[in-house]
Motif scaffolding. Sequence first.
Motif, PDB file in Angstrom:
ATOM      1  N   ALA A   1      40.404  41.341  42.690  1.00 16.35           N
ATOM      2  CA  ALA A   1      40.709  42.338  43.631  1.00 16.35           C
ATOM      3  C   ALA A   1      42.082  41.558  44.231  1.00 16.35           C
ATOM      4  O   ALA A   1      41.757  40.463  44.757  1.00 16.35           O
ATOM      5  N   ASN A   2      43.090  42.094  44.237  1.00 15.95           N
ATOM      6  CA  ASN A   2      44.386  41.220  45.076  1.00 15.95           C
ATOM      7  C   ASN A   2      44.455  41.767  46.574  1.00 15.95           C
ATOM      8  O   ASN A   2      45.288  42.045  47.100  1.00 15.95           O
ATOM      9  N   VAL A   3      43.162  41.095  47.070  1.00 13.52           N
ATOM     10  CA  VAL A   3      43.287  41.181  48.722  1.00 13.52           C
ATOM     11  C   VAL A   3      44.318  40.106  49.338  1.00 13.52           C
ATOM     12  O   VAL A   3      44.832  40.675  50.179  1.00 13.52           O
ATOM     13  N   GLY A   4      44.801  39.139  48.733  1.00 10.95           N
ATOM     14  CA  GLY A   4      45.837  38.241  49.101  1.00 10.95           C
ATOM     15  C   GLY A   4      46.938  39.216  48.971  1.00 10.95           C
ATOM     16  O   GLY A   4      47.771  38.983  50.138  1.00 10.95           O
TER      17      GLY A   4
ATOM     18  N   TRP B   1      49.317  35.333  56.065  1.00 13.18           N
ATOM     19  CA  TRP B   1      48.004  35.715  56.701  1.00 13.18           C
ATOM     20  C   TRP B   1      46.814  35.518  55.709  1.00 13.18           C
ATOM     21  O   TRP B   1      46.826  36.427  54.960  1.00 13.18           O
ATOM     22  N   ASP B   2      45.823  34.623  55.743  1.00 16.82           N
ATOM     23  CA  ASP B   2      44.941  34.639  54.726  1.00 16.82           C
ATOM     24  C   ASP B   2      43.325  34.268  55.445  1.00 16.82           C
ATOM     25  O   ASP B   2      43.025  33.200  55.439  1.00 16.82           O
TER      26      ASP B   2
ATOM     27  N   LEU C   1      44.511  34.103  49.604  1.00 14.56           N
ATOM     28  CA  LEU C   1      45.804  34.414  49.268  1.00 14.56           C
ATOM     29  C   LEU C   1      46.245  33.298  47.905  1.00 14.56           C
ATOM     30  O   LEU C   1      47.165  33.708  47.224  1.00 14.56           O
ATOM     31  N   LYS C   2      45.717  32.344  48.137  1.00 15.57           N
ATOM     32  CA  LYS C   2      46.067  31.211  47.019  1.00 15.57           C
ATOM     33  C   LYS C   2      45.892  31.729  45.711  1.00 15.57           C
ATOM     34  O   LYS C   2      46.745  31.462  44.679  1.00 15.57           O
TER      35      LYS C   2
ATOM     36  N   GLU D   1      48.632  34.141  44.819  1.00 11.87           N
ATOM     37  CA  GLU D   1      49.960  33.103  44.476  1.00 11.87           C
ATOM     38  C   GLU D   1      50.043  32.448  43.402  1.00 11.87           C
ATOM     39  O   GLU D   1      50.966  32.362  42.827  1.00 11.87           O
ATOM     40  N   GLY D   2      48.489  31.866  42.940  1.00 11.72           N
ATOM     41  CA  GLY D   2      48.457  30.949  41.635  1.00 11.72           C
ATOM     42  C   GLY D   2      48.911  32.186  40.572  1.00 11.72           C
ATOM     43  O   GLY D   2      49.307  31.606  39.505  1.00 11.72           O
ATOM     44  N   ALA D   3      48.469  33.343  40.748  1.00  9.62           N
ATOM     45  CA  ALA D   3      48.644  34.222  39.579  1.00  9.62           C
ATOM     46  C   ALA D   3      49.888  34.896  39.599  1.00  9.62           C
ATOM     47  O   ALA D   3      50.254  35.771  38.796  1.00  9.62           O
ATOM     48  N   GLY D   4      50.993  34.690  40.591  1.00 10.80           N
ATOM     49  CA  GLY D   4      52.099  35.167  40.929  1.00 10.80           C
ATOM     50  C   GLY D   4      51.897  36.784  41.159  1.00 10.80           C
ATOM     51  O   GLY D   4      53.100  37.518  40.667  1.00 10.80           O
TER      52      GLY D   4
END
Length: 541
Positions: free
Chosen positions: A47-50, A59-60, A65-66, A69-72
């Motif tokens: 789930a892309n909660v980030g 905001w995290d 969020l990381k 971000e790691g998955a772009g």
Amino acid sequence: MKCYQYDVSQNGRQIVLGGENSAETVQLQGKKALEAYLFEQNGQPCANVGNLLGGSDGWDPVKVLKQAEGAGKTGIPTLLLLSADSDSVVSGESSVTLTARAYLFSHEACKEKVYFSVSPEDKPYVKLIQNADASCVVEGCSHEPEEREIVICARTESGLEAAAAVTVEPYLIQAPVFAETPRMVKTEKTVQLEYKFSSQERVDISEISWYRCDGADEDGTCRADREEGAAWDETMVPEGIVLCAVTKLNRPLKTYRLNAADQGKYIKAVIRPRVKGSLSGEAVSVIMEEPVGKNEVEKNYLFTDFSDLPDENDTRLRKGCWTLDCAKPEDIKADSASFGSWTMERKDSAWKYGRTGNGSIGIGLYQNTQGARLRYTPVAEHVGDMSMTVKADPAKTAGQGFGSAGQYMDFGIKFDTEKLTGYCLRVLRSKEASDAVSMALVEYRDGRSRLLTELQRTSCFLTDCTIKITLEGNKLRASAVTAVLQPEAKAEKGYLPKVELEAEAEGNPYGGILIWHTGTPGTGGWQNTTMLHSIEVTYGD
């Protein structure tokens, strides 16, 4: 409206909410837009909660969020909105610009490439010119006689969608030509304008206005009343000419109902010929050769369904005319809890004729600003009895009638429309009930009002409400009833299904009418309004 769904099933079978061909449902399967909510990492769904929480400020709160971000998979929009600078376009005459905006879940705007399209069946009617800034110019190219509603769709590469409806009017043809000069024919209690065009292929939408005139000259005046050689200018109506009825909603007003104010006057009709998809032709005037006789009018009867009533603001109190304006009753405090700062807009039309929604069915006259007031001033004094019946549809479907407690609407008879003296039935939203109104008889004296009866709480102020108020001798009576059946819950609360009120009242020489709405129009400009469908008045001899 566009709604998104993914992997929705019922009893093990994939389904589309809204139906298989639902235009408002967008399937996210196989589209990049799905990654705003869900993506794969190491072969597992995440789930892309980030992306949903992060916005652009990082905001995290739950430390996800990381992972995104790691998955772009950040900065992916979830919403596309489409706005238009107009809702209609005339072929060959004008255009509409549509602008699309994509937004993150946090409502922050972001840039997305947008493509615009229409359905194959609509392509012959519009031309789309796509701009590089996520906007599109829509030009009409319709040769059909009827206007056509076109839905323009906007899509991003990721799969977001939005849509807007634009009405396309056809290329305008020349105005219709009369086959013969229009003529006026009197029938019982009416005057009719008869005419026909040399071609009858298209629907007649001519604009017809009716005037009450002092004289029989072409411009409706007595020749002695104007300077020699002066031309008729219909934009500057002399005092001796009164606009009485107008065409509305493209329905040519071919018949005018005579009333007491027309006795001894000359009736004039002005027609601007037009058919669907044509230009308007030059105005043609027709005026009666003889004045209206006393036996040709209804002296003790008045009726309007507002379909021909001129609804522009006019503060003049003229005999035999309706006066539309807005005002704040003298005994209302603007800073009270019920009325706030009092949001009346004098520059706007106080009343509108048309369709609204919710409990207001069909077409009628409704309030366009707070304090909307409607008055009728009779030609002569009416010392005797008077009765008025009003058909009305409140937009509110719960029965409370108005947007805030304390707001009310008065239905008045036997009124001096200038001094504001007379009698009313008051319909009030009280703070004690959010699903009912209270009603009472009211007396006005020089603009200030007082209750003549106790307030009665009722659930009858709903669709198809009939309100009747009469003065017979010294008995003032009022009733209100609706065709809507009373729910058991309201009966259990003790609300009356209908209202009948009576009070002692003094006779007066007045015969005016007052309708006064002190509430705001509400959301959309109508959700707190009460639509008037008709007013019928009878006077005693």
